[in-house]
Design an enzyme around this catalytic site. Structure first.
Site, mmCIF file in Angstrom:
data_model
loop_
_atom_site.group_PDB
_atom_site.id
_atom_site.type_symbol
_atom_site.label_atom_id
_atom_site.label_comp_id
_atom_site.label_asym_id
_atom_site.label_seq_id
_atom_site.Cartn_x
_atom_site.Cartn_y
_atom_site.Cartn_z
ATOM 1 N N LYS A 229 5.777 12.582 1.868
ATOM 2 C CA LYS A 229 5.160 12.613 0.551
ATOM 3 C C LYS A 229 3.794 13.276 0.699
ATOM 4 C CE LYS A 229 3.142 8.946 -1.136
ATOM 5 N NZ LYS A 229 2.837 7.595 -1.646
ATOM 6 N N CYS B 133 8.312 2.787 5.099
ATOM 7 C CA CYS B 133 8.691 1.515 4.457
ATOM 8 C C CYS B 133 10.122 1.480 3.934
ATOM 9 C CB CYS B 133 7.723 1.204 3.316
ATOM 10 S SG CYS B 133 6.042 0.841 3.860
ATOM 11 N N LEU C 112 0.832 -1.204 0.000
ATOM 12 C CA LEU C 112 0.000 0.000 0.000
ATOM 13 C C LEU C 112 0.866 1.252 0.000
ATOM 14 C CD1 LEU C 112 -2.572 -1.058 2.758
ATOM 15 C CD2 LEU C 112 -2.699 -1.460 0.285
#
Length: 434
Positions: A325, A264, A154
């Protein structure tokens, strides 16, 4: 089917909400009573576009509930997903599996029938074997309890779409009964002919790390090409387009910028390096990627300082975008952290604004002034730095922006604007790789 989701953070909450939207009955479990209370009140613990509506709709339909009572949630479940955090362990970078194993121990004491236990968290190769061993030691045999790997892919800011329209679903199991259960869990995607890849459990665990390391490598590669573009007088946006049109390469993750961050890539590249080291197969490429990315964030701070000129002490910089982001409130390993620290260390005053990440940023960067919008941040600033490419920064009134600044200097670390456009509006403009 009844699905129990252990962990109601980013992965657990998004996955649980989407599974309930597929028509399953889902119970999301978390130890944090305040988080559960907030969810019952309709308040999301994270920002993710569309998540609040998705949760509300499925709670109203009776398919999605929240609790701190793991034993009751596990009772009668067809599948139990472990979606707890696996942060980098202090000192060696290995994934910290404390929460995964603790959740497994609790699950082992609560299982009351045949069930499939699924690791949704990003875990190193072999973690499923250890989870299985805990369950077997608790008396749950292979005929009643199977352990499956099902890594998530995701993207923050696009998680719901990624879950419902995935490039692929990876399921690590060779147990026929577990395969049947997982096919039923993902039945809507199976009917829509989304690729569902069944592999061995260890293979599935490695796929997640390999995918993220490869994407981190693409980002780091184009960032180094951007530096070369600046040196030789080329345009990195055209270089990216030119190589991205090659189907063997692809255009995604070829946008030069201040380096990758988030929950991540930094964590997973370090964990992959540790796993490779443990198995005597060092990954030199990924090792270089980690080092280059860390150095790049610091270099972006120097880039902003250079735009201020030699006498930068006492000057003010407006930083637009603080999260790692757009479309998220996640500050984990955000480039802004290194950039802002470099500015503060150099005696620069920092005024910041982010559309969604202000509260999270305040905990990480208490030494800056937080503003109400981009123009407020730019008031009296000697330079403005675009660090995160939120949509609202793509359509700024540049004349108005320049008008409130002490000096019209822009450092565009996301190449949002064209050099010609910025110059036409009176800015002394610096970007990446152009």
């Amino acid at each position: 089917m009844k699905i129990t989701m252990i962990g109601s953070g980013y992965v657990g909450l998004v996955s649980g909400a989407c599974f309930s939207d597929f028509g399953h009955d889902v119970v999301c479990v978390d130890k944090d009573q305040a988080k559960i209370d907030a969810l019952h009140a309709g308040r999301m613990p994270i920002y993710e576009p569309g998540l609040d509506t998705l949760v509300a709709d499925n709670v109203k339909a009776g398919r999605l509930t929240f609790t701190t009572d793991l034993k009751a949630a596990v009772s009668g479940a067809d599948a139990i997903f472990i979606a707890v955090g696996t942060p980098s362990r202090r000192g060696d970078g290995h994934a910290d599996l404390t929460y995964v194993f603790a959740a497994t121990q609790e699950i082992a004491g609560a299982i009351d029938g045949p069930v499939v236990v699924v690791t949704k968290s990003t875990v190193p190769v072999g973690t499923g074997d250890k989870v299985e061993a805990i369950l077997r030691d608790a008396g749950h045999g292979a005929e009643s309890v199977a352990v499956v790997s099902n890594p998530e892919f995701l993207r923050e800011g696009a998680a719901i779409g990624d879950f419902k329209r995935p490039d692929r679903v990876v399921i690590g199991t060779e147990d026929p009964r577990a395969m049947a259960v997982m096919r039923e869990v993902y039945r809507p995607l199976y009917l829509n002919e989304n690729p569902i890849l069944f592999t061995g459990r260890r293979t599935s665990e490695l796929i997640k790390y390999a995918a993220n390391a490869f994407l981190a490598t693409k980002i780091t590669f184009i960032n180094e090409i951007a530096d070369l573009c600046e040196a030789v007088g080329a345009d990195v946006k055209d270089v990216s387009r030119g190589i991205g049109l090659d189907n063997r390469i692809g255009k995604k993750f070829l946008h030069a910028g201040p380096g990758y961050g988030g929950s991540c890539f930094p964590k997973d590249t370090l964990a992959l390096l540790k796993t490779a080291e443990d198995y005597d197969t060092p990954s030199r490429i990924v090792e270089a990627v980690v080092k280059v990315n860390d150095a790049r964030k610091r270099a972006m701070g120097r880039k902003v300082l250079n735009a201020l000129g030699e006498d930068h002490k006492g000057k003010t910089v407006a930083v637009l975008g603080l999260t790692f982001k757009p479309d998220t409130d996640d500050m984990r390993d955000a480039p802004s952290l290194s950039i802002v620290q470099a500015l503060l260390d150099a005696g620069v005053t920092v005024r910041g604004f982010d559309p969604e990440g202000m509260e999270a940023a305040k905990k990480e960067m208490p030494g800056i002034t937080y503003c109400t919008d981009a123009y407020d941040a730019a008031k009296g600033a000697d330079a403005v730095a675009i660090v995160t490419e939120w949509n609202e920064f793509r359509g700024l009134d540049l004349k108005r922006l320049a008008g409130v600044m002490a000096a019209p200097v822009m450092v565009d670390l996301r190449n949002v604007y064209s050099p010609a456009e910025a110059a036409r509006m009176g800015f002394r403009y610096t970007s990446i790789g152009r």
